[in-house]
Design a protein around this motif. Sequence first.
Motif: not given
Length: 85
Positions: A27-35
């Motif tokens: 989530m630390r890796i992919f959450a910013p991309i998704i957001m």
Amino acid sequence: MEMASGSSLLRTLAIIILCYYLFKFLMRIFAPIIMQKAVNKMQEKMQEQYKKQQEQQQNTTTQSTQFQSKEKGKVGDYIDYEEIN
């Protein structure tokens, strides 16, 4: 009924903890991309709505201006109606 042994309980807890930390790491890796993608999509929708609103406002202004110019140039006959008893 069979009791769970201590090693299987520890193994289960270790798997649960490992999954939790793996999920947290991902989530630390992919959450910013998704957001960022979600924000970009919302921004595009807002821009589309703004453009549509501007076009609609321009069309309304143009139509009212045309109607007013037609009314100014139009001079008609005045007819007086009398009441008949």
